[in-house]
Write a protein that holds these residues in place. Structure first.
Motif, PDB file in Angstrom:
ATOM      1  N   THR A  15     -50.504 -27.246  93.564  1.00 30.61           N
ATOM      2  CA  THR A  15     -50.770 -26.681  94.971  1.00 30.61           C
ATOM      3  C   THR A  15     -49.600 -26.470  95.451  1.00 30.61           C
ATOM      4  OG1 THR A  15     -53.118 -27.870  94.629  1.00 30.61           O
ATOM      5  CG2 THR A  15     -52.168 -27.133  96.916  1.00 30.61           C
ATOM      6  N   THR A  56     -48.421 -22.702  96.625  1.00 35.26           N
ATOM      7  CA  THR A  56     -48.389 -22.520  98.084  1.00 35.26           C
ATOM      8  C   THR A  56     -46.898 -22.102  98.564  1.00 35.26           C
ATOM      9  OG1 THR A  56     -50.364 -23.854  98.501  1.00 35.26           O
ATOM     10  CG2 THR A  56     -48.747 -23.280 100.297  1.00 35.26           C
ATOM     11  N   SER A 107     -55.191 -25.210 101.077  1.00 40.19           N
ATOM     12  CA  SER A 107     -53.672 -24.419 101.061  1.00 40.19           C
ATOM     13  C   SER A 107     -53.575 -23.362 100.035  1.00 40.19           C
ATOM     14  CB  SER A 107     -52.752 -25.534 100.042  1.00 40.19           C
ATOM     15  OG  SER A 107     -52.696 -26.836 101.209  1.00 40.19           O
ATOM     16  N   LEU A 108     -54.314 -23.515  98.932  1.00 40.14           N
ATOM     17  CA  LEU A 108     -54.543 -22.161  98.151  1.00 40.14           C
ATOM     18  C   LEU A 108     -55.022 -20.757  98.729  1.00 40.14           C
ATOM     19  CD1 LEU A 108     -55.192 -23.798  94.706  1.00 40.14           C
ATOM     20  CD2 LEU A 108     -53.070 -23.199  95.636  1.00 40.14           C
ATOM     21  N   ALA A 144     -52.190 -19.470 100.805  1.00 40.21           N
ATOM     22  CA  ALA A 144     -51.404 -18.916 100.033  1.00 40.21           C
ATOM     23  C   ALA A 144     -51.718 -17.599  99.277  1.00 40.21           C
ATOM     24  CB  ALA A 144     -50.823 -19.578  98.643  1.00 40.21           C
TER      25      ALA A 144
END
Length: 239
Positions: free
Chosen positions: A123, A127, A215-216, A219
């Motif tokens: 992750t 990111t 987080s992804l 991103a």
């Protein structure tokens, strides 16, 4: 300097803590856990103080032997440590970190710790790599990405490769090697102020899942993943 500090804490505290947990040494584990927690508070507090109060980067161009820098650093550390002692005296927070029992580190615990570490590290990589891409090249459309991937690497600027290795890749490796011993300790140690290791494992699993998805998502939005999806799923006009 930041890497030296990280290496010192990792080798001097985190690895010995993992070894003591493996040996099921409750007294030594308790002292090392409290030392690690104290160091983490000092590091975070020092970074925030230099940014918000002194308004400078602690790992900037200033020399450690610069008088003003040294005074600011010493004052910061003394104040933070004083706050820790006062708060602990009133609330007895350090007792929450007393180790009550330690389970033997089994092969199953290793697998769970490695899996959790890899998920978090992956992750972090995706990111940070997405933000590195946009910061380095700007927001590229799918055609530009495909064109650049097809070009030879001989003429590529070495600074791009260096910034990637010292940025997303190094941060990912540091995350992986740091979290593996941390998860081994948390998954097999019962602290006075924390639930049983099994509850800690499930809580961390839920926290990792939620933070990874968030987080992804950021991103993916940062690199316009929707545009790539539409590009690769659109029907070709030549068919």
């Amino acid at each position: 300097m930041i890497y030296i500090s990280y290496f010192t804490i990792f080798v001097g505290v985190l690895l010995p803590l993992t070894f003591m947990v493996k040996k099921q040494n409750i007294i030594a584990s308790t002292w090392l856990v409290k030392l690690l927690f104290n160091l983490l508070i000092n590091v975070v507090g020092t970074l925030l103080t230099f940014k918000l109060v002194w308004q400078k980067a602690i790992f900037g161009p200033k020399s450690p032997f610069d008088l003003l820098f040294t005074v600011e650093f010493l004052v910061t550390v003394v104040v933070i440590e004083g706050i820790i002692l006062v708060v602990d005296h009133w609330l007895h927070l350090s007792k929450w970190l007393d180790v009550i029992s330690i389970d033997a580190i089994s092969a199953k615990a290793w697998v769970k710790s490695i899996l959790a570490s890899v998920i978090v590290a992956l992750t972090v990589f995706l990111t940070t790599a997405s933000y590195w891409t946009t910061d380095t090249f700007g927001l590229l459309n799918p055609e530009q990405i495909i064109y650049n991937l097809k070009q030879p690497m001989e003429g590529a600027d070495q600074s791009f490769l260096d910034s990637f290795l010292n940025g997303p890749l190094l941060l990912t490796l540091m995350t992986l090697v740091t979290l593996l011993p941390v998860f081994l300790v948390l998954f097999n140690t019962k602290f006075r102020g924390l639930p049983k290791p099994r509850i800690v494992r499930w809580s961390l699993a839920g926290l990792i899942a939620v933070t990874s998805v968030i987080s992804l998502s950021f991103a993916a939005n940062n690199i316009n993943i929707g545009g790539f999806y539409r590009y690769f799923t659109a029907s070709s006009t030549f068919i």
